[in-house]
Design an enzyme around this catalytic site. Sequence first.
Site, mmCIF file in Angstrom:
data_model
loop_
_atom_site.group_PDB
_atom_site.id
_atom_site.type_symbol
_atom_site.label_atom_id
_atom_site.label_comp_id
_atom_site.label_asym_id
_atom_site.label_seq_id
_atom_site.Cartn_x
_atom_site.Cartn_y
_atom_site.Cartn_z
ATOM 1 N N SER A 204 0.838 -1.194 0.000
ATOM 2 C CA SER A 204 0.000 0.000 0.000
ATOM 3 C C SER A 204 0.879 1.252 0.000
ATOM 4 C CB SER A 204 -0.929 0.011 1.224
ATOM 5 O OG SER A 204 -2.094 -0.686 0.998
ATOM 6 N N ASP A 455 -7.862 -5.754 -6.636
ATOM 7 C CA ASP A 455 -7.557 -4.633 -5.755
ATOM 8 C C ASP A 455 -7.798 -3.323 -6.503
ATOM 9 O OD1 ASP A 455 -6.550 -2.845 -3.931
ATOM 10 O OD2 ASP A 455 -4.443 -3.404 -4.233
ATOM 11 N N HIS A 480 -5.633 -6.886 -2.223
ATOM 12 C CA HIS A 480 -4.673 -5.907 -1.717
ATOM 13 C C HIS A 480 -3.480 -6.583 -1.034
ATOM 14 C CE1 HIS A 480 -3.800 -1.726 -1.103
ATOM 15 N NE2 HIS A 480 -3.743 -1.832 0.210
#
Length: 523
Positions: A204, A455, A480
């Site tokens: 991320s 994602d 993710h």
Amino acid sequence: MAKPKYFHLSLSLLLFITIITSSPPSLASRLSNFPSSRWAPRFLGKFSTSSPPKQPQPPKRQQQQPQIRYETRYFAQRLDHFSFSDSPRFQQRYLINTEHWVGPQRLGPIFFYCGNEGDIEWFAENTGFVWEVAPQFGAMILFPEHRYYGESMPYGSKDEAYKNASTLSFLTAEQALADFAVLIAELKRNLRAEGCPVVLFGGSYGGMLAAWMRLKYPHIAIGALASSAPILQFEDIVPPETFYDIVSNSFRRESSSCFNTIKESWDTLVTEGKKQNGLRQLTKTFHLCRELNSTDDLANWLESAYSYLAMVNYPYAAEFVMPLPGHPIKEVCRKIDCCPDGTSTLERIFEGVSIFYNYTGQAKCFELEDESDVGTDGWNWQACTEMVMPMSSSRDASMFQTYDYNLSSFQEECWKDHNVKPRPTWITTEFGGHDIKATLKSFGSNIIFSNGLLDPWSGGSVLQNVSETIVALVAEEGAHHIDLRFSKKEDPEWLVEQRATEIKLIEGWLEKFYQERKSKFDM
């Protein structure tokens, strides 16, 4: 119609509506920072807390993840790395494990996770890949905490650090990367390990930092695994509707009727709210702890759930964000579609969203606002300064309410909330982004960009190989940063193969490093 939303990211990514139930503290109590109607979803770091509560277990819980061990240490970091004035310092927390490290004499590698926007212990506990592969490499493990998050607070406390625009001005990605670089350099000096190679990891926002650090500090680290890292989600590099279109496609691929029910529900919600006693009826339908003040609040609560479901649409049961079943979107759509005839649209929506907010069945009612959370959130500051990620919702492809990105309105909101003006072109000025292939091919090396197409952040990442050493690993069924999670017996074969590829690439980086070092000393 709800107010337009603007992205306050993360990764991750990536929370102002609290979902604290009236039952004993559960994993739902982590969700204390969902976005208001102004902001789009963020990374998953916002689910981390400084003291994660014990959670009720979901049905048919999967096997326990392996125990991880680390020592907690602190390093006195300079508040401002880019000034030669007498800058104050703060204590940066970091987690270290040297159990398997072969030491400086054998040039044992250092596996360095770039801390995200949250408590570092939570990231350490949810980044099993690093812990699992470190022993075979004889690697030290380091998890440094990002400044202004967790316990790594300048000025001695969060209240002081978040006091105003002046005290928050040192919360930037540039300062965080400098923290990492200084920490690595000082630690290696103290351990007489200057020759040991460093490999970066991150997911991320942490993945963005890992990629950027490899580019900005190539002498500090030899390579980076950047998972679910949307380094292109800036300016006009990708269409602003990308995120919400991918979320919507994840629902449409499971069930077109589910997609249509959600898409139609927004107008139904507004219509119901305008009726006499409509807000009271919505409060009852959605089992809210307090009477609803606005349909916007409820709409944001629902939108947040759908977005996070897309991010954590893993093929197995997981507790990363909330206790959820495997393929949670499939389960949400099954609930929506399989309600008895005569069930209203909003009743169907509640049944579906309960998979996210109440899979354990522990919640009796839901809070949409947390009156105790009145402090400024760190990521809101970052999103209002340099992490300006345009987002919109398209009329046809999106199941969400239609809205356009409006930079002027976003700037007004940031000035109102933080007394600061966004710099929407700064990230691309500092780290690049436009014509990324040519830039990376000319100046970069040894970066893995891993993404799963389920994602929604994958739309802002690098999805094609750039060179022999900058590669994109793309999984159609991946969510993710699933590759960074602990391995499970339920892992699909493609995920097992992807991790094996990542290991092989890292082995190649290290082999080349050792060969070049040997050649240098043999001369």
